[in-house]
Structure formats: C-alpha cells, structure tokens
Motif scaffolding. Structure first.
Motif, PDB file in Angstrom:
ATOM      1  N   LEU A 196       1.638   9.677  -1.286  1.00  0.00           N
ATOM      2  CA  LEU A 196       1.406   8.973  -0.028  1.00  0.00           C
ATOM      3  C   LEU A 196       1.958   7.553  -0.077  1.00  0.00           C
ATOM      4  O   LEU A 196       2.137   6.982  -1.153  1.00  0.00           O
ATOM      5  CB  LEU A 196      -0.103   8.921   0.253  1.00  0.00           C
ATOM      6  CG  LEU A 196      -0.800  10.281   0.307  1.00  0.00           C
ATOM      7  CD1 LEU A 196      -2.301  10.118   0.230  1.00  0.00           C
ATOM      8  CD2 LEU A 196      -0.406  11.019   1.568  1.00  0.00           C
ATOM      9  N   THR A 197       2.185   6.990   1.091  1.00  0.00           N
ATOM     10  CA  THR A 197       2.620   5.589   1.155  1.00  0.00           C
ATOM     11  C   THR A 197       1.488   4.668   0.749  1.00  0.00           C
ATOM     12  O   THR A 197       1.718   3.591   0.212  1.00  0.00           O
ATOM     13  CB  THR A 197       3.110   5.232   2.572  1.00  0.00           C
ATOM     14  OG1 THR A 197       2.061   5.519   3.504  1.00  0.00           O
ATOM     15  CG2 THR A 197       4.368   6.004   2.931  1.00  0.00           C
ATOM     16  N   GLU A 198       0.259   5.082   1.016  1.00  0.00           N
ATOM     17  CA  GLU A 198      -0.941   4.344   0.609  1.00  0.00           C
ATOM     18  C   GLU A 198      -2.110   5.315   0.675  1.00  0.00           C
ATOM     19  O   GLU A 198      -2.035   6.349   1.325  1.00  0.00           O
ATOM     20  CB  GLU A 198      -1.201   3.147   1.527  1.00  0.00           C
ATOM     21  CG  GLU A 198      -1.537   3.552   2.955  1.00  0.00           C
ATOM     22  CD  GLU A 198      -1.920   2.373   3.834  1.00  0.00           C
ATOM     23  OE1 GLU A 198      -2.849   1.636   3.474  1.00  0.00           O
ATOM     24  OE2 GLU A 198      -1.277   2.232   4.880  1.00  0.00           O
ATOM     25  N   PRO A 249       3.652  10.917   8.873  1.00  0.00           N
ATOM     26  CA  PRO A 249       4.357   9.670   8.566  1.00  0.00           C
ATOM     27  C   PRO A 249       3.926   8.992   7.268  1.00  0.00           C
ATOM     28  O   PRO A 249       4.721   8.277   6.661  1.00  0.00           O
ATOM     29  CB  PRO A 249       4.041   8.771   9.770  1.00  0.00           C
ATOM     30  CG  PRO A 249       2.836   9.363  10.405  1.00  0.00           C
ATOM     31  CD  PRO A 249       2.875  10.834  10.106  1.00  0.00           C
ATOM     32  N   PHE A 250       2.729   9.228   6.802  1.00  0.00           N
ATOM     33  CA  PHE A 250       2.248   8.583   5.577  1.00  0.00           C
ATOM     34  C   PHE A 250       2.482   9.419   4.326  1.00  0.00           C
ATOM     35  O   PHE A 250       2.136   9.007   3.225  1.00  0.00           O
ATOM     36  CB  PHE A 250       0.763   8.213   5.702  1.00  0.00           C
ATOM     37  CG  PHE A 250      -0.097   9.349   6.198  1.00  0.00           C
ATOM     38  CD1 PHE A 250      -0.553  10.322   5.322  1.00  0.00           C
ATOM     39  CD2 PHE A 250      -0.438   9.441   7.531  1.00  0.00           C
ATOM     40  CE1 PHE A 250      -1.331  11.378   5.776  1.00  0.00           C
ATOM     41  CE2 PHE A 250      -1.226  10.485   7.999  1.00  0.00           C
ATOM     42  CZ  PHE A 250      -1.672  11.457   7.113  1.00  0.00           C
ATOM     43  N   ILE A 271      -6.479   7.811   5.893  1.00  0.00           N
ATOM     44  CA  ILE A 271      -5.396   8.749   5.577  1.00  0.00           C
ATOM     45  C   ILE A 271      -5.956  10.033   4.988  1.00  0.00           C
ATOM     46  O   ILE A 271      -5.536  11.134   5.352  1.00  0.00           O
ATOM     47  CB  ILE A 271      -4.350   8.086   4.657  1.00  0.00           C
ATOM     48  CG1 ILE A 271      -3.522   7.100   5.482  1.00  0.00           C
ATOM     49  CG2 ILE A 271      -3.469   9.118   3.974  1.00  0.00           C
ATOM     50  CD1 ILE A 271      -2.481   6.327   4.722  1.00  0.00           C
ATOM     51  N   LYS A 309      10.937  16.189   2.165  1.00  0.00           N
ATOM     52  CA  LYS A 309       9.740  15.698   1.505  1.00  0.00           C
ATOM     53  C   LYS A 309       9.069  16.777   0.663  1.00  0.00           C
ATOM     54  O   LYS A 309       8.017  16.556   0.097  1.00  0.00           O
ATOM     55  CB  LYS A 309       8.737  15.178   2.533  1.00  0.00           C
ATOM     56  CG  LYS A 309       9.168  13.915   3.244  1.00  0.00           C
ATOM     57  CD  LYS A 309       8.060  13.493   4.179  1.00  0.00           C
ATOM     58  CE  LYS A 309       8.391  12.290   5.001  1.00  0.00           C
ATOM     59  NZ  LYS A 309       7.262  11.923   5.883  1.00  0.00           N
ATOM     60  N   SER A 362       4.903  10.765   1.547  1.00  0.00           N
ATOM     61  CA  SER A 362       6.202  10.447   0.957  1.00  0.00           C
ATOM     62  C   SER A 362       6.871  11.684   0.380  1.00  0.00           C
ATOM     63  O   SER A 362       8.080  11.862   0.508  1.00  0.00           O
ATOM     64  CB  SER A 362       6.048   9.426  -0.172  1.00  0.00           C
ATOM     65  OG  SER A 362       5.508   8.237   0.317  1.00  0.00           O
ATOM     66  N   THR A 380      13.661  15.593   7.823  1.00  0.00           N
ATOM     67  CA  THR A 380      12.540  14.764   7.411  1.00  0.00           C
ATOM     68  C   THR A 380      11.479  15.540   6.641  1.00  0.00           C
ATOM     69  O   THR A 380      11.212  15.229   5.496  1.00  0.00           O
ATOM     70  CB  THR A 380      11.903  14.074   8.629  1.00  0.00           C
ATOM     71  OG1 THR A 380      12.916  13.361   9.309  1.00  0.00           O
ATOM     72  CG2 THR A 380      10.819  13.141   8.225  1.00  0.00           C
ATOM     73  N   ARG A 432      -1.159   6.608  -5.862  1.00  0.00           N
ATOM     74  CA  ARG A 432      -1.011   6.909  -4.423  1.00  0.00           C
ATOM     75  C   ARG A 432      -0.739   8.399  -4.196  1.00  0.00           C
ATOM     76  O   ARG A 432       0.224   8.787  -3.532  1.00  0.00           O
ATOM     77  CB  ARG A 432       0.089   6.062  -3.800  1.00  0.00           C
ATOM     78  CG  ARG A 432      -0.243   4.603  -3.751  1.00  0.00           C
ATOM     79  CD  ARG A 432       0.753   3.816  -2.931  1.00  0.00           C
ATOM     80  NE  ARG A 432       2.115   4.278  -3.043  1.00  0.00           N
ATOM     81  CZ  ARG A 432       3.111   3.577  -3.570  1.00  0.00           C
ATOM     82  NH1 ARG A 432       2.890   2.377  -4.031  1.00  0.00           N
ATOM     83  NH2 ARG A 432       4.323   4.057  -3.616  1.00  0.00           N
ATOM     84  N   ARG A 433      -1.609   9.237  -4.771  1.00  0.00           N
ATOM     85  CA  ARG A 433      -1.448  10.680  -4.581  1.00  0.00           C
ATOM     86  C   ARG A 433      -2.800  11.355  -4.507  1.00  0.00           C
ATOM     87  O   ARG A 433      -3.810  10.821  -4.954  1.00  0.00           O
ATOM     88  CB  ARG A 433      -0.628  11.294  -5.706  1.00  0.00           C
ATOM     89  CG  ARG A 433      -1.349  11.354  -7.013  1.00  0.00           C
ATOM     90  CD  ARG A 433      -0.533  12.024  -8.098  1.00  0.00           C
ATOM     91  NE  ARG A 433      -1.206  11.821  -9.367  1.00  0.00           N
ATOM     92  CZ  ARG A 433      -0.622  11.848 -10.529  1.00  0.00           C
ATOM     93  NH1 ARG A 433       0.666  12.072 -10.617  1.00  0.00           N
ATOM     94  NH2 ARG A 433      -1.307  11.667 -11.632  1.00  0.00           N
TER      95      ARG A 433
END
Length: 150
Positions: free
Chosen positions: A84-86, A128-129, A91, A24, A131, A20, A110-111
């Motif tokens: 990021l996911t958002e 988790p958030f 965050i 990434k 990417s 994981t 989203r970065r």
C-alpha cells in the motif's frame, strides 16, 4: 493532423488505464486474474461463483499452486501481500469493504497479508492506494538426506 493527434492520445490513455490494475499484479496473479472472469462491480455474489479449477489455469498458476507458493482455498480466495501507499484504519476498512479478508497488518513495510477473492484481483489492484499485489514468501522446509560436496 489534429484529429490524428487526438486519436493517438485517446489510444494511449486507454492503454494506460487498461494497464493500471494489471501492472499492479505479480505475474502469476496476473495470469490467474486473466484466466478467471473478473468482477468489476464489487458484488458479493460474484465471489460465490463456481470453484476455480486449477487444471484449466495457465501453467504458471498450476506450477505456483503445486509448489504451494500460490494458496487457493475452497472459497475461491488467494492469500496475498497487498503493498500500500500507506496504512491507516481508513485504508484497511476500505479493503475490507471491498471484500478483502485482512489477516495481518505490517505498518513498517506498508503491507497487509490478506485473502482476496480470485474474481476481485483486478478490481482490488485498481484501488488508488494499492501499489502492488504479490504472493507471500513462505518458509521452505527441507526434509530428508541432503548430499553436498562439503
């Protein structure tokens, strides 16, 4: 038969969990993270460890540093884009509390552009958030005479 099946599932689950954070990270950052002991606890003291020596790094890291695609500073931090996911205030605050120095935020893409302690790359990638983490794209300046066929 059931024991065999359970064993296979356990091995696959460990492989997925182990992949994981590493998956990434861009290749050069993954090579860098594998060559430096990683901090799993989030301790601020681990970032204060001795200076990262480029001569001891894999060739991919040395090449990226010499071409200035990889920018390490004297505080053992590397400049990166964290995808990021958002993006939200929460965050960004969680990134900061994890030891990330956020420099710029780009909500549309989203970065964030940030400095991450080298010893925290895998831990930050495991959030988790997050990417993906990659090197920024720097503008290239060409100086001097250029000979072309045109």
């Amino acid at each position: 038969m059931l024991v065999c099946f359970v064993t296979i599932l356990a091995i696959q689950e460990q492989a997925v969990r182990g992949q994981t954070a590493s998956s990434k990270l861009a290749t050069v950052l993954g090579d860098l993270a594998r060559s430096v002991p990683q901090d799993r606890s989030g301790s601020w003291f681990s970032a204060l460890s001795r200076q990262v020596t480029l001569a001891a790094m894999p060739r991919s890291v040395q090449d990226a540093a010499s071409s200035q695609r990889l920018r390490l500073d004297g505080n053992n931090t590397v400049q990166v884009y964290i995808l990021l996911t958002e993006i939200s205030e929460n965050i960004v605050a969680r990134l900061r509390s994890s030891g990330v120095q956020v420099e710029l935020t780009d909500a549309a893409a989203r970065r964030v552009q940030a400095r991450v302690p080298v010893r925290s790359l895998q831990r930050i990638a495991g959030l988790p958030f997050v990417s993906f983490i990659r090197l920024p794209s720097y503008a290239r300046r060409h100086a001097g005479a250029v000979v072309t066929e045109g």
